[in-house]
Write an enzyme that holds these catalytic residues in place. Structure first.
Site, PDB file in Angstrom:
ATOM      1  N   HIS A  80     -15.313 -16.729  29.042  1.00 41.11           N
ATOM      2  CA  HIS A  80     -14.898 -14.745  29.428  1.00 41.11           C
ATOM      3  C   HIS A  80     -14.288 -14.941  28.033  1.00 41.11           C
ATOM      4  O   HIS A  80     -12.923 -15.487  27.874  1.00 41.11           O
ATOM      5  CB  HIS A  80     -14.198 -14.623  30.659  1.00 41.11           C
ATOM      6  N   GLN A 103      -8.731 -23.074  30.947  1.00 42.09           N
ATOM      7  CA  GLN A 103      -9.946 -22.414  31.533  1.00 42.09           C
ATOM      8  C   GLN A 103     -10.812 -23.272  32.635  1.00 42.09           C
ATOM      9  O   GLN A 103     -10.938 -24.460  32.924  1.00 42.09           O
ATOM     10  CB  GLN A 103     -11.672 -22.784  30.543  1.00 42.09           C
ATOM     11  N   ASP A 130     -10.596  -8.051  36.531  1.00 37.38           N
ATOM     12  CA  ASP A 130     -10.898  -9.489  37.193  1.00 37.38           C
ATOM     13  C   ASP A 130     -10.154  -9.275  38.581  1.00 37.38           C
ATOM     14  O   ASP A 130      -9.325  -8.209  39.006  1.00 37.38           O
ATOM     15  CB  ASP A 130      -9.749 -10.281  36.334  1.00 37.38           C
TER      16      ASP A 130
HETATM   17  P1  AMP Z   1      -9.589 -18.438  33.236  1.00 37.47           P
HETATM   18  O1  AMP Z   1      -8.450 -19.576  33.801  1.00 37.47           O
HETATM   19  O2  AMP Z   1      -8.714 -18.487  31.468  1.00 37.47           O
HETATM   20  O3  AMP Z   1     -10.541 -19.151  33.048  1.00 37.47           O
HETATM   21  O4  AMP Z   1     -10.158 -17.132  33.888  1.00 37.47           O
HETATM   22  C1  AMP Z   1     -10.924 -16.969  34.487  1.00 37.47           C
HETATM   23  C2  AMP Z   1     -10.624 -15.826  35.781  1.00 37.47           C
HETATM   24  O5  AMP Z   1     -11.436 -15.530  36.401  1.00 37.47           O
HETATM   25  C3  AMP Z   1      -8.890 -15.771  35.972  1.00 37.47           C
HETATM   26  O6  AMP Z   1      -8.471 -14.433  35.607  1.00 37.47           O
HETATM   27  C4  AMP Z   1      -9.280 -15.137  37.719  1.00 37.47           C
HETATM   28  O7  AMP Z   1      -8.767 -14.583  38.208  1.00 37.47           O
HETATM   29  C5  AMP Z   1     -11.540 -14.746  36.731  1.00 37.47           C
HETATM   30  N1  AMP Z   1     -12.091 -14.683  38.264  1.00 37.47           N
HETATM   31  C6  AMP Z   1     -12.381 -16.139  39.404  1.00 37.47           C
HETATM   32  N2  AMP Z   1     -13.185 -15.242  40.074  1.00 37.47           N
HETATM   33  C7  AMP Z   1     -13.519 -14.101  40.222  1.00 37.47           C
HETATM   34  C8  AMP Z   1     -14.511 -13.357  40.783  1.00 37.47           C
HETATM   35  N3  AMP Z   1     -14.719 -13.678  41.561  1.00 37.47           N
HETATM   36  N4  AMP Z   1     -14.338 -11.819  39.944  1.00 37.47           N
HETATM   37  C9  AMP Z   1     -13.524 -11.468  38.909  1.00 37.47           C
HETATM   38  N5  AMP Z   1     -13.212 -12.265  38.242  1.00 37.47           N
HETATM   39  C10 AMP Z   1     -12.618 -13.800  38.787  1.00 37.47           C
END
Ligand code: AMP
Ligand code: ZN
Length: 150
Positions: free
Chosen positions: A100, A94, A30
């Site tokens: 994910h 989300q 992440d």
């Molecule tokens: P959610 O809130 O469950 O949708 O989690 C989305 C996750 O994606 C969060 O923990 C973010 O920190 C992560 N995230 C967003 N953009 C990226 C990226 N480019 N690479 C890796 N993780 C990301």
């Protein structure tokens, strides 16, 4: 057409610190980790909700998730436990609309810091991204202990 950052990672169009890739899913760190080593496992197929995935791909996602947990456990990062969670669709909080599974390694005594970072996330506060060099080094350690599921 709206852009999906996780589809961009799958296609190689966006950077990621990879732990594992196969025909059905991808696992990487992440960019805004709640705890060091925070990993995500995603299907290669774009889907917002779990129920949109074929069952075999859904099962595979969780099987890979468990193998990532095992790899985190053996990576020498002070693993004492883990939180696993999945926000299934925008109504659940989300932020990235592509399925994910989150795997957060936990260390002894990290409760307060983790709670603050978790609550910030619920309020959509992400802070600064973790430097790519740190993520790559951590991903290398986790990757070295990773075995694909049977
Ligand atoms: P959610 O809130 O469950 O949708 O989690 C989305 C996750 O994606 C969060 O923990 C973010 O920190 C992560 N995230 C967003 N953009 C990226 C990226 N480019 N690479 C890796 N993780 C990301
Ligand atoms: Zn997508």
């Amino acid at each position: 057409m709206s852009r999906c950052i996780f589809c961009d990672i799958v296609s190689g169009g966006a950077e990621a610190s990879l732990i594992h890739e196969d025909a059905y899913c991808s696992a990487f760190l992440d960019l805004y980790p709640i705890t060091p080593g925070h990993a995500l496992v995603i299907p290669r197929r774009h889907a917002v909700h779990l129920h949109e995935l074929p069952q075999a791909e859904r099962d595979h996602l969780f099987a890979v998730g468990y193998q990532v947990l095992e790899a985190q456990r053996s990576a020498g990062i002070g693993w004492a436990g883990a939180n696993l969670f999945l926000n299934d669709g925008p109504a659940s909080g989300q932020h990235v609309p592509h399925v994910h599974l989150h795997l957060l390694p936990r260390r002894q005594g990290d409760g307060r810091r983790t709670l603050i970072r978790f609550l910030a996330r619920v309020a959509s506060l992400f802070g600064r991204p973790c430097p790519r060099s740190e993520l790559d080094e951590l991903a290398r350690r986790v990757r070295s202990g990773f075995s694909p599921p049977d």
